[in-house]
Design a protein around this motif. Structure first.
Motif, PDB file in Angstrom:
ATOM      1  N   ILE A  18       0.863  -1.188   0.000  1.00  0.00           N
ATOM      2  CA  ILE A  18       0.000   0.000   0.000  1.00  0.00           C
ATOM      3  C   ILE A  18       0.895   1.231   0.000  1.00  0.00           C
ATOM      4  O   ILE A  18       1.775   1.363   0.852  1.00  0.00           O
ATOM      5  CB  ILE A  18      -0.914  -0.005   1.230  1.00  0.00           C
ATOM      6  N   PRO A  19       0.686   2.136  -0.935  1.00  0.00           N
ATOM      7  CA  PRO A  19       1.538   3.335  -0.985  1.00  0.00           C
ATOM      8  C   PRO A  19       1.287   4.258   0.211  1.00  0.00           C
ATOM      9  O   PRO A  19       0.189   4.310   0.760  1.00  0.00           O
ATOM     10  CB  PRO A  19       1.140   4.023  -2.294  1.00  0.00           C
ATOM     11  N   LEU A  20       2.309   4.986   0.592  1.00  0.00           N
ATOM     12  CA  LEU A  20       2.236   5.892   1.736  1.00  0.00           C
ATOM     13  C   LEU A  20       1.192   6.978   1.529  1.00  0.00           C
ATOM     14  O   LEU A  20       0.526   7.398   2.466  1.00  0.00           O
ATOM     15  CB  LEU A  20       3.605   6.519   2.000  1.00  0.00           C
ATOM     16  N   LYS A  21       0.999   7.428   0.294  1.00  0.00           N
ATOM     17  CA  LYS A  21       0.009   8.464   0.017  1.00  0.00           C
ATOM     18  C   LYS A  21      -1.406   7.987   0.313  1.00  0.00           C
ATOM     19  O   LYS A  21      -2.281   8.790   0.586  1.00  0.00           O
ATOM     20  CB  LYS A  21       0.103   8.915  -1.439  1.00  0.00           C
ATOM     21  N   ALA A  22      -1.646   6.688   0.271  1.00  0.00           N
ATOM     22  CA  ALA A  22      -2.973   6.149   0.583  1.00  0.00           C
ATOM     23  C   ALA A  22      -3.166   6.004   2.093  1.00  0.00           C
ATOM     24  O   ALA A  22      -4.292   6.065   2.589  1.00  0.00           O
ATOM     25  CB  ALA A  22      -3.170   4.809  -0.090  1.00  0.00           C
ATOM     26  N   ILE A  23      -2.088   5.825   2.823  1.00  0.00           N
ATOM     27  CA  ILE A  23      -2.176   5.626   4.276  1.00  0.00           C
ATOM     28  C   ILE A  23      -2.142   6.950   5.033  1.00  0.00           C
ATOM     29  O   ILE A  23      -2.775   7.080   6.079  1.00  0.00           O
ATOM     30  CB  ILE A  23      -1.022   4.712   4.747  1.00  0.00           C
ATOM     31  N   ALA A  24      -1.453   7.941   4.519  1.00  0.00           N
ATOM     32  CA  ALA A  24      -1.239   9.206   5.234  1.00  0.00           C
ATOM     33  C   ALA A  24      -2.529   9.902   5.684  1.00  0.00           C
ATOM     34  O   ALA A  24      -2.609  10.335   6.839  1.00  0.00           O
ATOM     35  CB  ALA A  24      -0.385  10.149   4.390  1.00  0.00           C
ATOM     36  N   PRO A  25      -3.560  10.042   4.831  1.00  0.00           N
ATOM     37  CA  PRO A  25      -4.777  10.716   5.320  1.00  0.00           C
ATOM     38  C   PRO A  25      -5.444   9.968   6.467  1.00  0.00           C
ATOM     39  O   PRO A  25      -5.933  10.587   7.416  1.00  0.00           O
ATOM     40  CB  PRO A  25      -5.697  10.756   4.100  1.00  0.00           C
ATOM     41  N   TRP A  26      -5.453   8.649   6.413  1.00  0.00           N
ATOM     42  CA  TRP A  26      -6.064   7.862   7.493  1.00  0.00           C
ATOM     43  C   TRP A  26      -5.237   7.955   8.763  1.00  0.00           C
ATOM     44  O   TRP A  26      -5.786   8.024   9.864  1.00  0.00           O
ATOM     45  CB  TRP A  26      -6.223   6.404   7.064  1.00  0.00           C
ATOM     46  N   ALA A  27      -3.923   7.971   8.638  1.00  0.00           N
ATOM     47  CA  ALA A  27      -3.064   8.101   9.809  1.00  0.00           C
ATOM     48  C   ALA A  27      -3.255   9.475  10.461  1.00  0.00           C
ATOM     49  O   ALA A  27      -3.305   9.583  11.690  1.00  0.00           O
ATOM     50  CB  ALA A  27      -1.602   7.896   9.417  1.00  0.00           C
ATOM     51  N   LEU A  28      -3.383  10.511   9.654  1.00  0.00           N
ATOM     52  CA  LEU A  28      -3.631  11.853  10.184  1.00  0.00           C
ATOM     53  C   LEU A  28      -4.987  11.914  10.880  1.00  0.00           C
ATOM     54  O   LEU A  28      -5.103  12.463  11.973  1.00  0.00           O
ATOM     55  CB  LEU A  28      -3.563  12.882   9.059  1.00  0.00           C
ATOM     56  N   PHE A  29      -6.013  11.343  10.271  1.00  0.00           N
ATOM     57  CA  PHE A  29      -7.352  11.323  10.856  1.00  0.00           C
ATOM     58  C   PHE A  29      -7.351  10.604  12.203  1.00  0.00           C
ATOM     59  O   PHE A  29      -7.901  11.101  13.186  1.00  0.00           O
ATOM     60  CB  PHE A  29      -8.330  10.656   9.889  1.00  0.00           C
ATOM     61  N   VAL A  30      -6.723   9.444  12.261  1.00  0.00           N
ATOM     62  CA  VAL A  30      -6.671   8.669  13.507  1.00  0.00           C
ATOM     63  C   VAL A  30      -5.860   9.428  14.558  1.00  0.00           C
ATOM     64  O   VAL A  30      -6.227   9.457  15.735  1.00  0.00           O
ATOM     65  CB  VAL A  30      -6.103   7.259  13.258  1.00  0.00           C
ATOM     66  N   GLY A  31      -4.770  10.063  14.159  1.00  0.00           N
ATOM     67  CA  GLY A  31      -3.960  10.834  15.102  1.00  0.00           C
ATOM     68  C   GLY A  31      -4.736  11.999  15.706  1.00  0.00           C
ATOM     69  O   GLY A  31      -4.687  12.222  16.921  1.00  0.00           O
ATOM     70  N   VAL A  32      -5.467  12.743  14.880  1.00  0.00           N
ATOM     71  CA  VAL A  32      -6.273  13.858  15.387  1.00  0.00           C
ATOM     72  C   VAL A  32      -7.389  13.340  16.281  1.00  0.00           C
ATOM     73  O   VAL A  32      -7.669  13.917  17.339  1.00  0.00           O
ATOM     74  CB  VAL A  32      -6.828  14.696  14.213  1.00  0.00           C
ATOM     75  N   LEU A  33      -8.021  12.256  15.889  1.00  0.00           N
ATOM     76  CA  LEU A  33      -9.076  11.662  16.707  1.00  0.00           C
ATOM     77  C   LEU A  33      -8.547  11.239  18.072  1.00  0.00           C
ATOM     78  O   LEU A  33      -9.205  11.465  19.095  1.00  0.00           O
ATOM     79  CB  LEU A  33      -9.684  10.465  15.977  1.00  0.00           C
ATOM     80  N   MET A  34      -7.371  10.666  18.113  1.00  0.00           N
ATOM     81  CA  MET A  34      -6.780  10.252  19.387  1.00  0.00           C
ATOM     82  C   MET A  34      -6.425  11.469  20.252  1.00  0.00           C
ATOM     83  O   MET A  34      -6.577  11.424  21.473  1.00  0.00           O
ATOM     84  CB  MET A  34      -5.537   9.386  19.152  1.00  0.00           C
ATOM     85  N   LEU A  35      -5.954  12.552  19.643  1.00  0.00           N
ATOM     86  CA  LEU A  35      -5.657  13.760  20.415  1.00  0.00           C
ATOM     87  C   LEU A  35      -6.931  14.371  21.004  1.00  0.00           C
ATOM     88  O   LEU A  35      -6.929  14.833  22.147  1.00  0.00           O
ATOM     89  CB  LEU A  35      -4.937  14.788  19.541  1.00  0.00           C
ATOM     90  N   VAL A  36      -8.009  14.365  20.245  1.00  0.00           N
ATOM     91  CA  VAL A  36      -9.283  14.869  20.760  1.00  0.00           C
ATOM     92  C   VAL A  36      -9.758  14.001  21.916  1.00  0.00           C
ATOM     93  O   VAL A  36     -10.204  14.501  22.954  1.00  0.00           O
ATOM     94  CB  VAL A  36     -10.329  14.948  19.636  1.00  0.00           C
TER      95      VAL A  36
END
Length: 72
Positions: A18-36
């Motif tokens: 899986i290319p990094l460009k496909a994973i990056a938005p989901w990783a950012l979303f999960v990271g922000v969700l965890m911070l909230v």
């Protein structure tokens, strides 16, 4: 007991990584969700409270103690 690994069958296609460009938005979303989530468990109802009242505090009270946050 010896185990052997069979070679892949002729014509078998291995899936592409899986290319990094496909994973990056989901990783950012999960990271922000965890911070909230961390904010609401650890800091809500304090000096930086976003919501008035004690509802949030009561919902996450046991989670605060479980994670080691002091709340009273």
């Amino acid at each position: 007991m010896a185990q052997t690994i069979a070679p892949p069958a002729a014509g078998a296609v291995t899936p592409a990584p899986i290319p990094l460009k496909a994973i990056a938005p989901w990783a950012l979303f999960v990271g922000v969700l965890m911070l909230v989530l961390l904010y609401f468990i650890g800091a809500e109802q304090g000096a930086t409270s976003l919501l008035s009242g004690t509802e949030v505090h009561e919902w996450v009270h046991d989670g605060r103690h479980l994670l080691g946050f002091p709340c009273h």
